[in-house]
Write an enzyme that holds these catalytic residues in place. Structure first.
Site, PDB file in Angstrom:
ATOM      1  N   TYR A 171       0.852  -1.192   0.000  1.00 27.00           N
ATOM      2  CA  TYR A 171       0.000   0.000   0.000  1.00 27.00           C
ATOM      3  C   TYR A 171       0.881   1.232   0.000  1.00 27.00           C
ATOM      4  CZ  TYR A 171      -3.861   3.131   0.872  1.00 27.00           C
ATOM      5  OH  TYR A 171      -4.808   4.135   0.731  1.00 27.00           O
ATOM      6  N   ASP A 182       9.260   2.683   1.610  1.00 28.72           N
ATOM      7  CA  ASP A 182       8.089   3.458   2.001  1.00 28.72           C
ATOM      8  C   ASP A 182       7.879   3.253   3.500  1.00 28.72           C
ATOM      9  OD1 ASP A 182       5.657   4.570   2.560  1.00 28.72           O
ATOM     10  OD2 ASP A 182       4.613   3.721   0.830  1.00 28.72           O
ATOM     11  N   LYS A 191       2.465  10.415   8.056  1.00 25.42           N
ATOM     12  CA  LYS A 191       1.701  10.025   9.244  1.00 25.42           C
ATOM     13  C   LYS A 191       2.225  10.612  10.563  1.00 25.42           C
ATOM     14  CE  LYS A 191      -0.285   5.761   7.343  1.00 25.42           C
ATOM     15  NZ  LYS A 191      -1.685   6.120   7.129  1.00 25.42           N
TER      16      LYS A 191
HETATM   17  C1  PLP Z   1       3.022   2.577   3.614  1.00 29.81           C
HETATM   18  C2  PLP Z   1       2.073   3.670   3.212  1.00 29.81           C
HETATM   19  N1  PLP Z   1       2.396   4.476   2.188  1.00 29.81           N
HETATM   20  C3  PLP Z   1       1.591   5.471   1.793  1.00 29.81           C
HETATM   21  C4  PLP Z   1       0.383   5.694   2.419  1.00 29.81           C
HETATM   22  C5  PLP Z   1      -0.504   6.796   1.955  1.00 29.81           C
HETATM   23  O1  PLP Z   1      -0.564   7.829   2.879  1.00 29.81           O
HETATM   24  P1  PLP Z   1      -1.733   8.918   2.815  1.00 29.81           P
HETATM   25  O2  PLP Z   1      -2.996   8.245   3.185  1.00 29.81           O
HETATM   26  O3  PLP Z   1      -1.298   9.973   3.811  1.00 29.81           O
HETATM   27  O4  PLP Z   1      -1.751   9.461   1.424  1.00 29.81           O
HETATM   28  C6  PLP Z   1       0.005   4.886   3.500  1.00 29.81           C
HETATM   29  C7  PLP Z   1      -1.292   5.080   4.183  1.00 29.81           C
HETATM   30  O5  PLP Z   1      -1.793   4.264   4.898  1.00 29.81           O
HETATM   31  C8  PLP Z   1       0.865   3.840   3.901  1.00 29.81           C
HETATM   32  O6  PLP Z   1       0.553   3.019   4.913  1.00 29.81           O
END
Ligand code: PLP
Length: 414
Positions: free
Chosen positions: A140, A225, A254
């Site tokens: 994700y 990520d 986050k």
């Molecule tokens: C690993 C990871 N990358 C990217 C995102 C996307 O973040 P956002 O919801 O702030 O766009 C998330 C969101 O849960 C995530 O867990």
């Protein structure tokens, strides 16, 4: 006027009937106040927050040092002119680079996780001159078009095709598949240190180090990520620290805003920055990215993480939580696995379609949790890193009771 019915009606009429139905089904009320690990609804009922905003509230809600830093910045200069030097952004960049894996010296600030991923993907293409991105199934990375192309779940992609070309997906944790997929056309391999929305999947030992090697061999970049795993969530500052792996690009968001401000960050090496921004510092920009209020929150967040020893705390309390779940929940029929790293913990259920029911049962017992987006069989627990041992004990007991009652309800249906 905050009554549940009127807010639910506003949701149904102007936010979306589907969301209104979902929140009502689980029994969620109207949030009005939060402090530390607790959230209160408009009826005055308090809840223990074991979801932590999907990893946002690592410092708990309304940490006083973050609030104070943001208030001071609000009075002085909330947003940047974008023409002067921005000292708060410079400070945040220096502090973040100071705690990043070695070699990540530069920071581009944005406003969310998906934006931090978009920047990472663009930087990888610009730095290598190659088109290919390899990502993982169940991974994700957000839902903007580029990030969604990396996110490995058909359910979220199919309505938006065609996605960005050049993306391939391989099974998470499978090093042989990764090696086979990374080649001369690959700009980068993007990966989570622990798959969050994929169902709290901890990779096999040596996976990240193997990816590093595969990328080096092919001349590709490694993007970690760490939007969810970063800043202490897994019991180390970064998830990749567990294997001592140094990515070329790392994303954060986050928890970086201390649970007070939205912020995203993409970190990169000198070599990456030189190739991306060497000729044109405006090649990738964001109006609100690096704004002083968000950066003031980030600086305070990094100080609190250090001063309160929250990274170590995450490892310690994570072990307490995992032990509790293994002895109290794992023996129950409905629970098939308990896994995780630090305070990023997943409870896998033995059946589909019951996650939402269990979430509702836990809410009834005053504990907030959710299931993972790409794997609804897994209930995720990501409490603030400031959670107490007593609160961990209460959540574990509530989870046991909730599972038992869910089992009884299911037995009545079958
Ligand atoms: C690993 C990871 N990358 C990217 C995102 C996307 O973040 P956002 O919801 O702030 O766009 C998330 C969101 O849960 C995530 O867990």
């Amino acid at each position: 006027m905050n009554s549940r019915d009127s807010v639910a009606a506003q949701y149904a009429a102007h936010v979306g009937p589907g969301m209104a139905r979902l929140l009502s089904f689980a029994g969620f009320g109207v949030e009005v106040r939060a402090e530390g690990c607790s959230v209160w609804d408009s009826e005055g009922t308090g809840y223990l927050d074991f979801l932590g905003g999907f990893g946002v509230f690592s410092l708990g809600h309304r940490h006083p040092r973050v609030l104070d830093a943001v208030r001071r910045q609000l009075e002085a200069m909330p947003l940047s002119c974008k023409t002067f030097f921005n000292p708060v952004m410079a400070e945040a960049a220096e502090r973040l680079a100071g705690v990043a894996p070695e070699g990540l010296e530069y920071v581009f600030f944005s406003n969310s996780g998906a934006e931090s991923v978009e920047a990472a993907l663009k930087f990888a293409r610009a730095a290598t001159g190659r088109p290919g991105i390899v990502a993982t199934e169940g991974g994700y990375h957000g839902k903007t078009l580029g990030a969604l192309s990396a996110t490995g779940r058909e359910k979220y992609q199919s309505a938006f095709r065609p996605l960005v070309p050049g993306f391939a997906h391989v099974p998470y944790g499978d090093l042989a598949a990764a090696r086979a997929a990374v080649g001369p056309e690959t700009a980068a391999f993007i990966v989570e240190a622990v798959q969050g929305e994929g169902g709290i999947i901890v990779p096999p030992e040596g996976y990240l180090a193997g990816l590093r090697e595969a990328c080096d061999t092919a001349g590709a970049l490694l993007i970690l990520d760490e939007v969810q795993t970063g800043l202490g969530r897994t019991g180390a500052m970064w998830g990749c620290d567990h294997e001592g792996v140094r990515p070329d690009i790392l994303t954060s968001a986050k928890a970086l805003g201390g649970g007070v401000m939205p912020i995203g960050a993409t970190l990169g090496t000198h070599a990456v920055w030189d190739r991306v921004f060497g000729e044109n510092p405006f090649l990738h920009t964001s109006t609100f990215g690096g704004n002083p209020m968000a950066c003031a929150a980030a600086v305070a967040t990094l100080e609190v993480l250090r001063d309160e020893g929250l990274v170590e705390r995450s490892a310690q309390l994570g072990a307490v939580l995992m032990d509790g779940l293994r002895s109290e929940a794992l023996p129950l029929d409905l629970v098939s696995d308990v896994r995780g790293r630090g305070l990023m913990v997943g409870v896998e259920l033995a059946m589909d379609e019951v996650g939402e029911l269990l979430v509702a049962q836990l809410l009834k017992r005053g504990v907030i949790v959710a299931y993972t987006l790409n794997n609804p069989r897994v209930i995720r627990l990501e409490p603030p890193l400031v959670v107490s041992e007593d609160q961990v004990g209460r959540a574990v007991a509530a989870l046991r009771e909730a599972v038992l009652e869910t089992q009884e309800l299911l037995a009545g249906v079958v």
